[in-house]
Enzyme design. Sequence first.
Site, PDB file in Angstrom:
ATOM      1  N   HIS A  79       0.828  -1.200   0.000  1.00  0.00           N
ATOM      2  CA  HIS A  79       0.000   0.000   0.000  1.00  0.00           C
ATOM      3  C   HIS A  79       0.869   1.259   0.000  1.00  0.00           C
ATOM      4  CE1 HIS A  79      -3.092   2.715   2.170  1.00  0.00           C
ATOM      5  NE2 HIS A  79      -3.530   2.527   0.943  1.00  0.00           N
ATOM      6  N   HIS A 117      -0.841  11.091  -2.061  1.00  0.00           N
ATOM      7  CA  HIS A 117      -2.169  10.655  -1.619  1.00  0.00           C
ATOM      8  C   HIS A 117      -3.113  11.811  -1.318  1.00  0.00           C
ATOM      9  CE1 HIS A 117      -5.279   9.387   1.240  1.00  0.00           C
ATOM     10  NE2 HIS A 117      -5.284   8.266   0.532  1.00  0.00           N
TER      11      HIS A 117
HETATM   12 MG    MG Z   1      -4.693   4.659  -2.717  1.00  0.00          MG
END
Ligand code: MG
Length: 242
Positions: free
Chosen positions: A9, A51
Amino acid sequence: MRLEKVVGHRGAALRAPENTLAGFREAAALGCRMVEFDVRLSRDGVPVVFHDDRLKRVTGAEGAVGETPLADLKALDAGSHFSPAYKGEAIPSLAEALALLAELGLGFDLELKADPGREYPLAEAAAALLERRWPGSLPPPLVTSFEPLALAALKARAPALARGYLVEVLPREWRSEVERLGAVAVICNQRLLSREALRAVKSAGYPLLVYTVNHVERARSLVADGVDAIISDMPDAILAAL
Ligand code: MG
């Protein structure tokens, strides 16, 4: 799309600063074969790996990515928030990220994060780079988004790129949305994933990915239940457990 059982991730967000080249290198060093990362546009329309919409949490700077030109983004430190050892680690452009991922032979799940109204420019910029910089000899990518407009834009611009339907909770109309967007995989939040939703996706024949799983027992149980891929901040631990 080539799917791996474990997907790092934002690189490997608990092991190295998220969404950085150092993070991708660390993910590969930990044995990961596929990573997830986020892409948004700078003010001047360059896709970068980041992000949040705001710069604060990761870089300490004020402002939003979408209101900051690439040259200013490149001057920021996206590593120190994780550890002083990563001081000076830069926000990668998507072009830089693709070059490193190709070198490492890593597959990826590229998440489009569009500012409202910029869905098409983001899809266009990402698709153009993937076409030019990601040869067919490398693992075919998966492109995902929480924003149906971004996936629809990608479908119009680059229909051959594999699209993933990314949601928190599977909505009632998920099947028609997946068909409309031409998605080939479904990605759900594991915390909110019901057994019914899991069964519905699997019985419809779609690969199911879940985020973000950082407990090995949870990962084992999800895989036993038929989940195809685990997205984790600590992919090494999940790889070892499976
Ligand atoms: Mg993502």
